[in-house]
Design an enzyme around this catalytic site. Sequence first.
Site, mmCIF file in Angstrom:
data_model
loop_
_atom_site.group_PDB
_atom_site.id
_atom_site.type_symbol
_atom_site.label_atom_id
_atom_site.label_comp_id
_atom_site.label_asym_id
_atom_site.label_seq_id
_atom_site.Cartn_x
_atom_site.Cartn_y
_atom_site.Cartn_z
ATOM 1 N N TYR A 1 -12.555 97.961 68.888
ATOM 2 C CA TYR A 1 -11.149 97.730 68.527
ATOM 3 C C TYR A 1 -10.227 98.160 69.663
ATOM 4 C CZ TYR A 1 -12.650 97.189 63.662
ATOM 5 O OH TYR A 1 -13.243 96.763 62.507
ATOM 6 N N LYS B 1 -18.999 127.944 51.414
ATOM 7 C CA LYS B 1 -18.008 126.984 50.900
ATOM 8 C C LYS B 1 -18.163 125.641 51.607
ATOM 9 C CE LYS B 1 -14.660 128.933 54.126
ATOM 10 N NZ LYS B 1 -13.590 129.933 54.281
ATOM 11 N N MET C 1 -15.659 102.408 61.886
ATOM 12 C CA MET C 1 -15.999 103.079 60.620
ATOM 13 C C MET C 1 -17.489 103.369 60.500
ATOM 14 S SD MET C 1 -15.285 101.937 56.677
ATOM 15 C CE MET C 1 -13.521 101.767 56.842
ATOM 16 N N ARG D 1 -1.387 133.712 53.341
ATOM 17 C CA ARG D 1 -2.013 132.639 52.577
ATOM 18 C C ARG D 1 -2.319 133.059 51.146
ATOM 19 N NH1 ARG D 1 -7.710 130.002 54.662
ATOM 20 N NH2 ARG D 1 -8.517 132.069 54.117
HETATM 21 C C1 LIG Z 1 -14.015 130.794 55.248
HETATM 22 C C2 LIG Z 1 -13.771 132.245 55.137
HETATM 23 C C3 LIG Z 1 -14.552 133.154 55.859
HETATM 24 C C4 LIG Z 1 -15.584 132.741 56.883
HETATM 25 O O1 LIG Z 1 -14.961 132.514 58.111
HETATM 26 P P1 LIG Z 1 -15.805 132.192 59.428
HETATM 27 O O2 LIG Z 1 -14.792 132.197 60.511
HETATM 28 O O3 LIG Z 1 -16.388 130.831 59.237
HETATM 29 O O4 LIG Z 1 -16.828 133.239 59.556
HETATM 30 C C5 LIG Z 1 -14.346 134.499 55.636
HETATM 31 N N1 LIG Z 1 -13.424 134.928 54.765
HETATM 32 C C6 LIG Z 1 -12.638 134.069 54.058
HETATM 33 C C7 LIG Z 1 -11.626 134.609 53.114
HETATM 34 C C8 LIG Z 1 -12.773 132.708 54.239
HETATM 35 O O5 LIG Z 1 -11.995 131.881 53.546
#
Ligand SMILES: *Cc1c(COP(=O)(O)O)cnc(C)c1O
Length: 365
Positions: free
Chosen positions: A257, A37, A306, A131
Amino acid sequence: MNESYRCWAEIDRRALRHNAKVVRDRIGAAELLAVVKANAYGHGLVGVAETLGKDAQLFGVANLEEAIQLRAALPHPIMILGPALPQEIATIAEGGFIPTISSFEEAGEFNRVAREGPISINFKIDTGMGRMGVPESEALDVFQKFPALLNIKIHSISTHLPVSNEDANYTREQLQRFGKIVKQLRAAVPGDFKAHVLQSAGTLAFSDPLFDIVRAGIMLYGISPLPEFQKLFKPVMIWKTRIALVRDMPKGSSISYGRTFITPRKMRIATLSAGYADGYPWDLSNRDAAVLVRGQRCALLGRVTMDLIMIDVSKIDNLQVGDEAVLMGRDGNEEISCAELAGRAGTITWEIITQVGSRVRRVFV
Ligand SMILES: *Cc1c(COP(=O)(O)O)cnc(C)c1O
């Protein structure tokens, strides 16, 4: 080949495969679901997925858009780990992606749109993450209704660990609870569905209750969520930029800055072609951060801007404009780890790598 890049990330395919092998060696016969992802944690979705094509049995993405991008590159099963929006359901079904389901109603929506054969789903149970998923206390009742959904096939049942790198006692107890639920569901509804729960930290610290699939994310990119396992892994990304200017500044000059840094003496200062728009955290400003030049740590001076940052190169000889500098990664005997950047910026390693900007070229090596 990199001559034209001002700020880029070298992605080491061999390190990726090394890390995948480390995971493979720890998980025995379980399937490896490579989590790609968020543009493969900022490393480049398609390049990473292609590199891991032989190591992973399936891939995990956050949403439909990522699933579609990945499908163009690979034939593997793709699990969508996040919840589907109502307007995405038909496309997810047509694409043959595996959605993650949090309620019977949601499964009903998929059942309704199924055209060509059953849709495989991931049945998620909330055992403490709060979640997604069916609440643990209702999981059995809900699951027993699934055989009525004739177009739905259970690919797997899963849950997620909220404190796998923070609270071992809670996690151990949670894994036992999930194990019991898996048994109950398998007894109640026949089928050959798989179970999965462990992400990176869980896989490293709790490898005894393996289940059938492991969802490996950050450790594939060579970053261990538990410091004691870091030596097993090779960081995949080296984040680089170039020296855009070298200037000799007199004592008493203000830098960047806010004028938060005033040169205490005459200093040679390099201006680098990277800033917070490239994902280099603004929160590294005045936190003793450093950049590597010729294998030496050079202090970041004043605030991150930036597009540019300034570093102290007083001790480096013969520096040329255009020379490389390492924002994250190893150079000679020195290393700026992702964990170091995250610690100094007050964030987590996952955020550092996923924030590497779209302006930063990913160069697979
Ligand atoms: C992102 C995610 C993972 C991977 O987690 P890591 O800590 O990066 O290994 C596993 N399961 C779900 C549901 C996730 O959203």
